[in-house]
Design an enzyme around this catalytic site. Structure first.
Site, PDB file in Angstrom:
ATOM      1  N   GLY A 314      40.800 -35.484  -5.079  1.00  0.00           N
ATOM      2  CA  GLY A 314      41.336 -34.967  -6.329  1.00  0.00           C
ATOM      3  C   GLY A 314      42.048 -36.045  -7.126  1.00  0.00           C
ATOM      4  N   TRP A 317      39.387 -38.245  -8.570  1.00  0.00           N
ATOM      5  CA  TRP A 317      38.722 -37.565  -9.682  1.00  0.00           C
ATOM      6  C   TRP A 317      39.475 -37.811 -10.986  1.00  0.00           C
ATOM      7  CZ3 TRP A 317      40.413 -33.839 -13.127  1.00  0.00           C
ATOM      8  CH2 TRP A 317      39.436 -33.210 -13.888  1.00  0.00           C
ATOM      9  N   HIS A 318      40.796 -37.871 -10.902  1.00  0.00           N
ATOM     10  CA  HIS A 318      41.590 -38.041 -12.113  1.00  0.00           C
ATOM     11  C   HIS A 318      41.448 -39.434 -12.716  1.00  0.00           C
ATOM     12  CE1 HIS A 318      43.623 -34.263 -11.059  1.00  0.00           C
ATOM     13  NE2 HIS A 318      44.028 -34.246 -12.296  1.00  0.00           N
ATOM     14  N   GLY A 319      41.234 -40.427 -11.903  1.00  0.00           N
ATOM     15  CA  GLY A 319      41.145 -41.764 -12.469  1.00  0.00           C
ATOM     16  C   GLY A 319      40.734 -42.804 -11.450  1.00  0.00           C
ATOM     17  N   PHE A 457      40.415 -38.833 -18.577  1.00  0.00           N
ATOM     18  CA  PHE A 457      39.880 -38.502 -17.247  1.00  0.00           C
ATOM     19  C   PHE A 457      38.491 -37.900 -17.332  1.00  0.00           C
ATOM     20  CE2 PHE A 457      44.605 -37.651 -16.839  1.00  0.00           C
ATOM     21  CZ  PHE A 457      44.865 -38.942 -16.440  1.00  0.00           C
TER      22      PHE A 457
END
Length: 457
Positions: A314, A317-319, A457
């Site tokens: 997770g 996934w954001h960056g 993102f």
């Protein structure tokens, strides 16, 4: 928007034409940012539309698995190339330098690739389509316009909420033929109030804290805490504002999108926080990653392992950066700690203290999230823990009375006011006039570029 709504609700247009118009409008909306990436959106759509039909027709489990892997590979490879190739190359080069191999082997070229806006969101949406068909929870669409309008739906295309195909399937198959005016009015309300959250609240505090982050190496105790508390408020109102605007636009078109925020800073523990922050992503990770990994079925150790893996992914996934990786692992560790502590019946924490403690850990996590690199996060943490000294003028370090009053007002709204989903008054003429005034105030603030934070993102 008025033009799209006019054609969408035109009484003489058939459903396929309406879906085609909605798709064209969404592609125009996306192409306004950079027309070169419209083809990428179309490619993801066509691949999963094709794979979805193949999955449905396949009879053997092995054949279904192969088609699902085609979808996973195509989606994740595009995401990996555009979002993570530079990060992986830089990480490998750093490792080579650490082991003094850089001069002997040579550095890997770091590609300069422009990140397509919203790719993380629409990739997860198209993946939910093929996964749900594989699981037998969704039917494949028979119309390319049906699926293309779902993938490109402009209200939530850029930054969510992440809407699963199974939640939109029936809505797209049974379009309202005429406007439901009460729902349309609620949509306007969500849209305007969400815009107020972004423009009047998030952007106001952003103007106070962004200069502090630009000179973060000069921050001391009070300034660092003011900056991080301000960013904590900015991020919430910015992202929640976008999500509420998307919900409002969806209702204007006759669609229902899921709630994405439920007063997350009022959470009494970190598990509750993740059930209330970016809810569509949290539930996506739960259903498509945590449960397939085994969820909580394999015993305590495997459950804790699964929590850490999910939060690590997770964060990634954001960056594409080590700050996001560490942020994910930080929250994974918090979830593990909460899971272990929750087994003890002896520990009873008063609700206000539990909420304050959870909020404190969330702010510490946002420090990693906001930092551009590990050096910046280290400097901010040092200032927040008093290692860089205490300012002689505490009020001046926080920008003065006006800045402190703005932050206090935002924190009061966050902790004591109901969110928009909880507060939906009766729509009448005085309320409509009030919304119109708020809309004008927002428009008058359109004097500078103010992108939504989650666009990156």
């Amino acid at each position: 928007l008025p033009l799209v709504l006019y054609f969408w609700w035109h009484p003489k247009l058939t459903t396929p034409i309406r879906l085609g118009i909605l798709t064209a409008a969404s592609y125009a909306f996306y192409g306004w940012w950079d027309f070169r990436f419209v083809g990428l959106l179309a490619l993801s759509t066509l691949v999963d539309y094709w794979v979805g039909n193949k999955l449905y027709l396949a009879t053997a489990n092995s054949s279904k698995t192969r088609w699902l892997l085609v979808s996973m590979f195509s989606n994740l490879s595009l995401l990996a190339f555009f979002k993570y190739s530079g990060f992986f190359a830089e990480s490998i080069n750093t490792a080579l330098d650490w082991f003094r191999f850089g001069g002997a082997i040579g550095a890997i070229p770091v590609p300069e690739i422009l990140l397509p806006v919203g790719i993380s969101f629409y990739t997860f949406q198209t993946m939910s389509y093929t996964i749900d068909i594989y699981r037998g929870k969704a039917r494949p669409t028979t119309s390319i316009w049906h699926f293309a309008s779902y993938v490109s739906l402009f209200p939530q295309l850029i930054a969510g909420p992440i809407v699963r195909y199974s939640a939109m399937d029936d809505q797209l198959r049974r379009l309202d033929s005429s406007i439901q005016w009460n729902r349309f009015a609620q949509g306007i309300s969500f849209f305007v109030l969400g815009m107020c959250q972004k423009v009047l609240l998030a952007d106001t505090i952003a103007g106070k804290v962004n200069p502090l982050f630009e000179n973060y190496h000069h921050l001391q105790f009070a300034g660092a805490w003011f900056a991080m508390l301000g960013y904590t408020c900015q991020l919430y109102f910015d992202f929640c504002g976008y999500s509420n605007m998307a919900v409002g636009l969806g209702r204007m078109l006759g669609f229902e999108f899921p709630q994405n925020f439920d007063s997350p800073y009022k959470s009494a523990n970190i598990a509750q926080f993740w059930r209330r922050w970016h809810m569509s992503l949290s539930f996506w990770l739960r259903d498509y990653l945590f449960i397939p990994l085994g969820g909580s079925r394999g015993g305590k150790v495997l459950t804790l392992r699964n929590l850490v893996i999910v939060m690590f992914l997770g964060g990634l996934w954001h960056g594409a950066g080590w700050t996001f990786v560490l942020w994910g692992l930080f929250h994974g560790g918090l979830l593990v700690g909460h899971s272990l502590l929750s087994q003890s019946k002896r520990i009873q924490v008063p609700a206000p203290l539990a909420i304050a403690t959870t909020f404190l850990f969330v702010v510490l996590g946002w420090t990693l999230f906001r930092s551009t690199d590990l050096a910046m996060s280290g400097s901010l943490y040092a200032s927040m823990f008093g290692l860089n000294g205490l300012e002689a003028d505490l009020l001046g370090a926080m920008g003065g009375v006006k800045s402190v009053a703005i932050l206090a007002l935002l924190l009061t709204v966050i902790f004591f006011a109901p969110n928009i989903w909880q507060w939906m008054p009766k729509i009448n003429l005085p309320y409509a006039v009030g919304l119109a005034i708020l809309l004008v105030l927002c428009i008058l603030r359109f004097d500078q570029e103010s992108p939504f934070l989650y666009f990156q993102f």
